[in-house]
Design a protein around this motif. Structure first.
Motif, short mmCIF file in Angstrom:
data_model
loop_
_atom_site.label_atom_id
_atom_site.label_comp_id
_atom_site.label_asym_id
_atom_site.label_seq_id
_atom_site.Cartn_x
_atom_site.Cartn_y
_atom_site.Cartn_z
N LEU A 14 -11.19 5.90 18.34
CA LEU A 14 -11.62 5.08 17.20
C LEU A 14 -10.99 5.59 15.90
CD1 LEU A 14 -15.39 4.52 18.01
CD2 LEU A 14 -13.57 2.84 18.11
N ARG A 15 -10.95 6.91 15.74
CA ARG A 15 -10.35 7.48 14.53
C ARG A 15 -8.85 7.18 14.45
NH1 ARG A 15 -13.54 13.16 14.81
NH2 ARG A 15 -15.45 12.45 13.82
N GLN A 16 -8.19 7.27 15.60
CA GLN A 16 -6.76 6.99 15.64
C GLN A 16 -6.48 5.54 15.24
OE1 GLN A 16 -5.03 7.54 19.51
NE2 GLN A 16 -3.07 8.19 18.65
N ARG A 17 -7.30 4.61 15.75
CA ARG A 17 -7.14 3.20 15.39
C ARG A 17 -7.37 2.99 13.89
NH1 ARG A 17 -10.74 0.24 20.03
NH2 ARG A 17 -9.48 0.86 21.81
N ALA A 18 -8.38 3.66 13.33
CA ALA A 18 -8.68 3.52 11.90
C ALA A 18 -7.51 4.04 11.06
CB ALA A 18 -9.96 4.28 11.54
N ARG A 19 -6.90 5.19 11.51
CA ARG A 19 -5.75 5.73 10.78
C ARG A 19 -4.57 4.75 10.80
NH1 ARG A 19 -7.27 10.81 12.86
NH2 ARG A 19 -5.92 10.54 14.66
N ARG A 20 -4.32 4.14 11.96
CA ARG A 20 -3.22 3.16 12.06
C ARG A 20 -3.46 1.97 11.14
NH1 ARG A 20 -2.56 4.32 18.01
NH2 ARG A 20 -4.19 2.80 18.35
N ARG A 21 -4.70 1.48 11.09
CA ARG A 21 -5.01 0.34 10.21
C ARG A 21 -4.81 0.71 8.74
NH1 ARG A 21 -9.23 -0.96 14.02
NH2 ARG A 21 -10.70 0.28 12.84
N ARG A 22 -5.24 1.96 8.34
CA ARG A 22 -5.06 2.40 6.96
C ARG A 22 -3.58 2.47 6.59
NH1 ARG A 22 -9.36 5.93 7.56
NH2 ARG A 22 -7.98 7.58 8.22
N LYS A 23 -2.76 3.02 7.48
CA LYS A 23 -1.32 3.14 7.22
C LYS A 23 -0.68 1.75 7.08
CE LYS A 23 -0.35 7.61 9.31
NZ LYS A 23 0.30 8.34 10.40
N ALA A 24 -1.10 0.82 7.92
CA ALA A 24 -0.56 -0.54 7.84
C ALA A 24 -0.92 -1.18 6.51
CB ALA A 24 -1.06 -1.38 9.01
N ARG A 25 -2.19 -1.00 6.07
CA ARG A 25 -2.60 -1.57 4.78
C ARG A 25 -1.82 -0.95 3.64
NH1 ARG A 25 -8.01 -1.67 6.86
NH2 ARG A 25 -8.42 0.35 5.96
N GLN A 26 -1.61 0.39 3.66
CA GLN A 26 -0.85 1.07 2.61
C GLN A 26 0.60 0.58 2.56
OE1 GLN A 26 -1.50 5.13 3.69
NE2 GLN A 26 -3.43 5.31 2.57
N ALA A 27 1.20 0.33 3.74
CA ALA A 27 2.58 -0.17 3.77
C ALA A 27 2.67 -1.55 3.16
CB ALA A 27 3.09 -0.19 5.22
N VAL A 28 1.66 -2.41 3.43
CA VAL A 28 1.66 -3.76 2.86
C VAL A 28 1.53 -3.70 1.34
CG1 VAL A 28 0.33 -5.90 2.72
CG2 VAL A 28 0.85 -4.91 4.94
N VAL A 29 0.64 -2.85 0.84
CA VAL A 29 0.45 -2.71 -0.61
C VAL A 29 1.73 -2.17 -1.26
CG1 VAL A 29 -0.81 -1.41 -2.38
CG2 VAL A 29 -2.05 -2.46 -0.50
N ALA A 30 2.37 -1.17 -0.64
CA ALA A 30 3.61 -0.61 -1.20
C ALA A 30 4.72 -1.66 -1.25
CB ALA A 30 4.07 0.60 -0.38
#
Length: 200
Positions: free
Chosen positions: A27-43
């Motif tokens: 679950l933590r690994q999935r949450a980290r992947r989602r956070r990274k994807a959101r940060q890439a979209v914002v950047a």
């Protein structure tokens, strides 16, 4: 164990496995992947916005087009309009005056103005000319181009001048032209606008 019982047991085991929550690490690994994807979209969105703001400014600085900015002296640069050519009035007579207004030339350069028509164009003659000719010529036998006037473009690249339509035989729908140099190196711009010439 009968066949229906084994099927029932398999079904219960599959349901139990499906009902179990995934391990906490997963679950933590999935949450980290989602956070990274959101940060890439914002950047990416920030980069696109920054480029949209910077590119017009760079274009206006480097090429002389786009929105004008202040010059070194602090005074705003004159804006160069898109090329255009207009005649007023759009109807005239042989020997009549037409005002040409245009844009798109390099500031201060010479602008040649003239009139042209093609072979086969219907000619307009005055009534006196019609009377003096036994068989009046109704169409042009060759292409014709006449330079009428030359003026200098203003600081904005625009120009205005009054030209006189030739008094002799002229096409009934000639084109008036303006030729000048643009801000691009060694580039010549020729623009046309059509008018109607009728008998007086």
């Amino acid at each position: 164990m009968t066949d229906p019982e084994s099927r029932l047991r398999r079904l219960v085991e599959e349901g139990t496995r499906a009902a179990r929550r995934p391990p906490v690490g997963q679950l933590r690994q999935r949450a980290r992947r989602r956070r990274k994807a959101r940060q890439a979209v914002v950047a990416a969105a920030v980069t696109v916005t920054a480029l949209a703001v910077l590119l017009p400014a760079l274009d206006s600085e480097g090429s002389g087009t786009g929105t004008p900015g202040p010059t070194a002296s602090g005074t705003p640069r004159p804006t160069a309009d898109a090329p255009s050519l207009h005649a007023s009035p759009s109807r005239s007579v042989p020997g009549g005056a037409v005002t040409l207004r245009g844009t798109g030339c390099a500031p201060g350069t010479a602008v040649s103005l003239g009139i042209r028509w093609e072979r086969g164009a219907k000619l307009t003659r005055s009534l006196e000319e019609e009377k003096s000719l036994a068989q009046p010529q109704t169409t042009a036998t060759a292409d014709a181009t006449y330079a009428l006037l030359s003026v200098d473009a203003l600081a904005t690249g625009s120009f205005e001048a009054t030209v006189t339509i030739p008094a002799g035989p002229v096409a009934s729908t000639p084109k008036l032209w303006a030729r000048c140099r643009t801000t691009a190196p060694v580039r010549q711009l020729t623009q046309y606008t059509s008018i109607t010439v009728h008998r007086d």
